[in-house]
Write an enzyme that holds these catalytic residues in place. Structure first.
Site, mmCIF file in Angstrom:
data_model
loop_
_atom_site.group_PDB
_atom_site.id
_atom_site.type_symbol
_atom_site.label_atom_id
_atom_site.label_comp_id
_atom_site.label_asym_id
_atom_site.label_seq_id
_atom_site.Cartn_x
_atom_site.Cartn_y
_atom_site.Cartn_z
ATOM 1 N N ASP A 11 0.857 -1.204 0.000
ATOM 2 C CA ASP A 11 0.000 0.000 0.000
ATOM 3 C C ASP A 11 0.885 1.244 0.000
ATOM 4 O O ASP A 11 0.861 2.059 0.926
ATOM 5 C CB ASP A 11 -0.946 0.005 1.211
ATOM 6 C CG ASP A 11 -0.203 0.051 2.548
ATOM 7 O OD1 ASP A 11 -0.790 0.564 3.527
ATOM 8 O OD2 ASP A 11 0.966 -0.392 2.617
ATOM 9 N N PHE A 164 -1.420 -0.957 12.191
ATOM 10 C CA PHE A 164 -2.209 -0.458 11.069
ATOM 11 C C PHE A 164 -2.575 -1.539 10.035
ATOM 12 O O PHE A 164 -3.749 -1.686 9.668
ATOM 13 C CB PHE A 164 -1.443 0.678 10.375
ATOM 14 C CG PHE A 164 -2.175 1.288 9.212
ATOM 15 C CD1 PHE A 164 -1.860 0.936 7.907
ATOM 16 C CD2 PHE A 164 -3.202 2.197 9.422
ATOM 17 C CE1 PHE A 164 -2.531 1.503 6.831
ATOM 18 C CE2 PHE A 164 -3.881 2.777 8.354
ATOM 19 C CZ PHE A 164 -3.548 2.415 7.050
ATOM 20 N N GLN A 226 6.133 11.420 11.240
ATOM 21 C CA GLN A 226 6.174 10.497 12.387
ATOM 22 C C GLN A 226 6.522 11.263 13.669
ATOM 23 O O GLN A 226 6.017 10.964 14.746
ATOM 24 C CB GLN A 226 7.229 9.408 12.134
ATOM 25 C CG GLN A 226 6.878 8.485 11.000
ATOM 26 C CD GLN A 226 6.235 7.175 11.449
ATOM 27 O OE1 GLN A 226 5.910 7.017 12.619
ATOM 28 N NE2 GLN A 226 6.014 6.254 10.512
HETATM 29 O O1 RIB Z 1 2.147 -0.120 10.791
HETATM 30 C C1 RIB Z 1 3.078 0.099 9.759
HETATM 31 C C2 RIB Z 1 2.547 -0.383 8.457
HETATM 32 O O2 RIB Z 1 1.379 0.347 8.111
HETATM 33 C C3 RIB Z 1 3.517 -0.175 7.285
HETATM 34 O O3 RIB Z 1 3.323 -1.186 6.333
HETATM 35 C C4 RIB Z 1 3.090 1.141 6.719
HETATM 36 O O4 RIB Z 1 3.409 1.272 5.324
HETATM 37 C C5 RIB Z 1 1.607 1.069 6.894
HETATM 38 O O5 RIB Z 1 1.085 0.314 5.808
HETATM 39 CA CA CA Z 2 2.811 -0.575 4.029
#
Ligand code: RIB
Ligand code: CA
Length: 308
Positions: A11, A164, A226
Site C-alpha cells: 500500500d 495499522f 512520524q
Molecule cells: O504499521 C506500519 C505499516 O502500516 C507499514 O506497512 C506502513 O506502510 C503502513 O502500511
Molecule cells: Ca505498508
C-alpha cells in the site's frame, strides 16, 4: 545460486517504496509482480504510487490493483503519516505505465500457478492475500512462505492494541494466519528499533543515485510526519524489514508461537495476540520476529541503495 521468487503486496506508502526499491535491485531476488491495496492511502493513490515507483526505478514489473476495501470493516487511510498523495515528499515525472489488466486476485493466482516456491511479501492490509487463499486454495502448494510486515507482540500504532496493516482488515489477517501456510510476522516490536535517524539519511544520501535521491526525499517527509505524531527522532522503517529478512537471515530472529487475531470489534479489534509463552497451549501458527540486528539491517538497506 538461484534467485528467490517473490511477489510484493503493498500500500505505497513511504516504507513500502523502500521495500520495492530493495526487491527490484537485489541480485538474490526475482520480483515477479506487485499487487496493491488501499491502506496508507486510497487504492487510486497507492496504485499510482506503485506504477510511479517501478517506472522511476526503471524495472518493468507488472502492477495489479486489488479491490480497494476490506472484507468487512470500513476502509481507513493514514494520510497523517504518508500525506495526501500517499508518497508526499517526492514528485515523479509523468509515466505511461498501465496496470495489469487482471485484478489482484487473478494476477496473484496466475503468477503462482506459473511458478513454484514463491514467497509472498505483504507490506499492507492483507485483503488481497486473504481473498486469494479463499478463492483459489489450489495456489497454496505454490507458496513457499508469507513474510509480512504487520502486527505486534506489544502495543499498536493506531490504537493501543492494533497495528495499522492488521487493523485495516482483521478478518483478512485471521484468514492468512489460519491458512496453514508458513507465516513470518515482522511486527512493530522489531521495526520500531530501526529508525531512519538523520545519520541514516546522510549515509544513504551520499550515493546521489536515483535510489538515494528517492530515499532521502521520502524519508525526510516520513520523519517529519512520524515526529509530529509519535515524537520519534526518526521514523521506524517498517516494510523493508521483510526484504532484509530475505536478504540476510541473521538480521531478524523469529519465535514460533500461536497468534490469534482479535476480530471481536471491541477496543482490541485488530490486535495480534501473540502467545509468546504458550499460556493457552494452542498450536503455533506463525514465526514472530522478536529481535533485530540494527547494524546489519542498515547495511542491507545501504547495499541495495548503492547498487543503483
Ligand atoms: O504499521 C506500519 C505499516 O502500516 C507499514 O506497512 C506502513 O506502510 C503502513 O502500511
Ligand atoms: Ca505498508
Amino acid at each position: 545460486m538461484s534467485k528467490r521468487k517473490i511477489i510484493i503486496d503493498c500500500d505505497p506508502g513511504h516504507d513500502d517504496a523502500i521495500a520495492i526499491l530493495m526487491a527490484i535491485i537485489s541480485p538474490k531476488l526475482d520480483l515477479l509482480g506487485i499487487s496493491v491495496e488501499a491502506g496508507n492511502q486510497t487504492l487510486e493513490k497507492t496504485g499510482k504510487n506503485a506504477l510511479n515507483i517501478v517506472s522511476y526505478l526503471g524495472k518493468d514489473i507488472p502492477v495489479s490493483l486489488g479491490r480497494g476495501y476490506p472484507l468487512k470493516r470500513k476502509p481507513q487511510i493514514c494520510a497523517e503519516i504518508h500525506g495526501e498523495s500517499g508518497l508526499d515528499g517526492f514528485t515523479f515525472p509523468n509515466y505511461d505505465k498501465q496496470f495489469d489488466k487482471r485484478d489482484a486476485v487473478a494476477f496473484l493466482k496466475d503468477i503462482l500457478l506459473e511458478n513454484d516456491k514463491v514467497t509472498l511479501v505483504p507490506t499492507g492490509p492483507l485483503t488481497n492475500i486473504a481473498l486469494l487463499i479463499k478463492e483459489h486454495p489450489e495456489v497454496k502448494s505454490h507458496i513457499d512462505e508469507i513474510v509480512l510486515m504487520g502486527g505486534s507482540i506489544g502495543h499498536g500504532n493506531v490504537t493501543p492494541a492494533a497495528e495499522f496493516n492488521i487493523l485495516c482488515d482483521p478478518e483478512a489477517a485471521e484468514i492468512v494466519f489460519n491458512s496453514g501456510l508458513k507465516v513470518k510476522m515482522i511486527g512493530l516490536d522489531v521495526t520500531r528499533k530501526v529508525l531512519v535517524l538523520p545519520e541514516i539519511i546522510s549515509r544513504m544520501e551520499k550515493y546521489q543515485n536515483k535510489a538515494s535521491i528517492m530515499f532521502t526525499a521520502l524519508m525526510k517527509v516520513f520523519n517529519e510526519n512520524q515526529k509530529k505524531i509519535f515524537g520519534f527522532s526518526g521514523a521506524p522503517l517498517h516494510d523493508p524489514a521483510t526484504i532484509v529478512s530475505l536478504l540476510d537471515e541473521e538480521t531478524i530472529h523469529f519465535e514460533y508461537m500461536n497468534v490469534e487475531i482479535d476480530v471481536s470489534g471491541g477496543p482490541s479489534y485488530g490486535r495480534t495476540n501473540c502467545d509468546q509463552f504458550n499460556f493457552l497451549k494452542r498450536k503455533p501458527n506463525a514465526y514472530v520476529a522478536t529481535k533485530i540486528n540494527k547494524d546489519r539491517y542498515w547495511d542491507v538497506v545501504e547495499d541495495c541503495i548503492k547498487r543503483y
